[in-house]
Design an enzyme around this catalytic site. Structure first.
Site, mmCIF file in Angstrom:
data_model
loop_
_atom_site.group_PDB
_atom_site.id
_atom_site.type_symbol
_atom_site.label_atom_id
_atom_site.label_comp_id
_atom_site.label_asym_id
_atom_site.label_seq_id
_atom_site.Cartn_x
_atom_site.Cartn_y
_atom_site.Cartn_z
ATOM 1 N N MET A 40 0.852 -1.182 0.000
ATOM 2 C CA MET A 40 0.000 0.000 0.000
ATOM 3 C C MET A 40 0.893 1.239 0.000
ATOM 4 S SD MET A 40 -3.196 1.061 2.413
ATOM 5 C CE MET A 40 -2.216 1.771 3.727
ATOM 6 N N PRO A 41 1.477 1.551 -1.175
ATOM 7 C CA PRO A 41 2.364 2.711 -1.231
ATOM 8 C C PRO A 41 1.623 4.008 -0.920
ATOM 9 C CG PRO A 41 2.012 1.779 -3.429
ATOM 10 C CD PRO A 41 1.339 0.878 -2.458
ATOM 11 N N HIS A 42 2.261 4.819 -0.087
ATOM 12 C CA HIS A 42 1.687 6.111 0.274
ATOM 13 C C HIS A 42 2.789 6.983 0.867
ATOM 14 C CE1 HIS A 42 1.515 3.674 3.922
ATOM 15 N NE2 HIS A 42 1.526 4.795 4.623
ATOM 16 N N GLU A 43 2.471 8.250 1.009
ATOM 17 C CA GLU A 43 3.387 9.223 1.589
ATOM 18 C C GLU A 43 2.592 10.153 2.494
ATOM 19 O OE1 GLU A 43 5.923 10.849 2.498
ATOM 20 O OE2 GLU A 43 7.522 9.656 1.666
#
Length: 149
Positions: free
Chosen positions: A66-69
């Site tokens: 779950m790529p996020h920033e």
């Protein structure tokens, strides 16, 4: 923000995408959100840079990331994307991933209070991984999410 509503609104489900590297997988995952203007280019770049620095802290389970920033890195609107890959890619820590759920949240309350609980509920049963990998059209993903959440 609901996962299903966001995916439909942003037309952000991509199935059996091609990616040779983990960076290409991140790009494929975030492209629909870039196209809709819900995230800025710097958001995607920040995910890639942070992964190089810290590793893929957002891998939630074998095969699932779950790529996020952080919100200030370029989130314009709360949103999700949902992408499967034809073949898994290997992240810097050696883990292979073929399902990516992109997350962009405008604040930590949305991230922790709304987004994460939906993902946890969705992947509560391991059989969901097979359903996702078998999906042929976005509607298959929509139906699966409706049945789980």
């Amino acid at each position: 923000m609901t996962l299903l509503d966001s995916l439909k609104e942003n037309n952000s489900v991509g199935l059996k995408k091609e990616a040779k590297t983990w960076e290409e997988a991140i790009e494929a995952c975030m492209q629909p959100l870039l196209d809709k203007g819900t995230v800025q280019r710097k958001y995607v770049d920040a995910i890639i840079e942070r992964t190089k620095e810290l590793g893929p802290f957002y891998i939630l389970a074998p095969g699932l990331a779950m790529p996020h920033e952080r919100p200030e890195m370029g989130v314009n609107k709360d949103c999700f994307s949902f992408v499967t890959l034809k073949e898994p890619v290997t992240f810097p820590d050696g883990q292979e991933v073929d399902i990516l759920i992109g997350l962009a949240a405008t604040n930590t309350d949305i991230h922790n209070g709304e987004a994460i609980p939906q993902i946890v509920m969705l992947f509560d049963d391991d059989s969901v991984f097979d359903e996702i990998r078998a999906a042929k059209v976005p509607e298959d993903i929509y139906k699966m999410i409706e049945s789980k959440l």
